[in-house]
Design a protein around this motif. Structure first.
Motif, PDB file in Angstrom:
ATOM      1  N   TYR A  29      -9.283 -13.843 -19.647  1.00 49.46           N
ATOM      2  CA  TYR A  29      -9.208 -13.705 -20.958  1.00 49.46           C
ATOM      3  C   TYR A  29     -10.232 -14.684 -21.829  1.00 49.46           C
ATOM      4  N   GLY A  38      -8.756  -9.902 -23.996  1.00 48.37           N
ATOM      5  CA  GLY A  38      -9.299  -9.649 -22.798  1.00 48.37           C
ATOM      6  C   GLY A  38      -8.665  -8.416 -22.392  1.00 48.37           C
ATOM      7  N   TYR A  39      -8.540  -7.922 -21.147  1.00 53.12           N
ATOM      8  CA  TYR A  39      -9.243  -8.502 -19.804  1.00 53.12           C
ATOM      9  C   TYR A  39     -10.825  -8.229 -19.953  1.00 53.12           C
TER      10      TYR A  39
END
Length: 109
Positions: A29, A38-39
């Protein structure tokens, strides 16, 4: 550990490269002050490439984003990424990296 962010200032939609060590190949993140997204994966655990987003998730602690607990954040909200200087770090299963300053610019700057 972040060793560099290139460039250190950019408008939304710009590609950014983070270099350092300890990045996860699949699940990192990016934290900007109290907002996260994020991812983002790392092909070699030493670099991450991402695009400066329009929005981030806010209202969660970094621990809420690590492991299976990442979805357990009832207070989360989406917030626009405003033009300003942010404290920037990477969060993954290994923990939180050091922080480095990153500036989001207004369009046209």
């Amino acid at each position: 550990q972040i060793t560099a962010v290139t460039p250190r200032q950019a408008i939304k939609g710009t590609s950014i490269i983070i270099t350092g060590e300890g990045f996860d190949m699949r699940k990192n993140y990016i934290a900007l002050n109290d907002g996260y997204f994020g991812y983002v994966g790392s092909p070699d655990t030493q670099s991450i490439m991402f695009t400066v987003p329009e929005e981030v998730i806010a209202g969660c602690k970094p621990a809420d984003f690590v492991g299976e607990n990442r979805i357990m954040c009832p207070g989360r909200k989406i917030q626009s990424l405003l033009p300003q200087t942010y404290s920037f770090s990477v969060i993954n299963q290994a923990g939180k990296s050091n922080s480095i300053e990153f500036t989001v610019l207004n369009q046209g700057e």
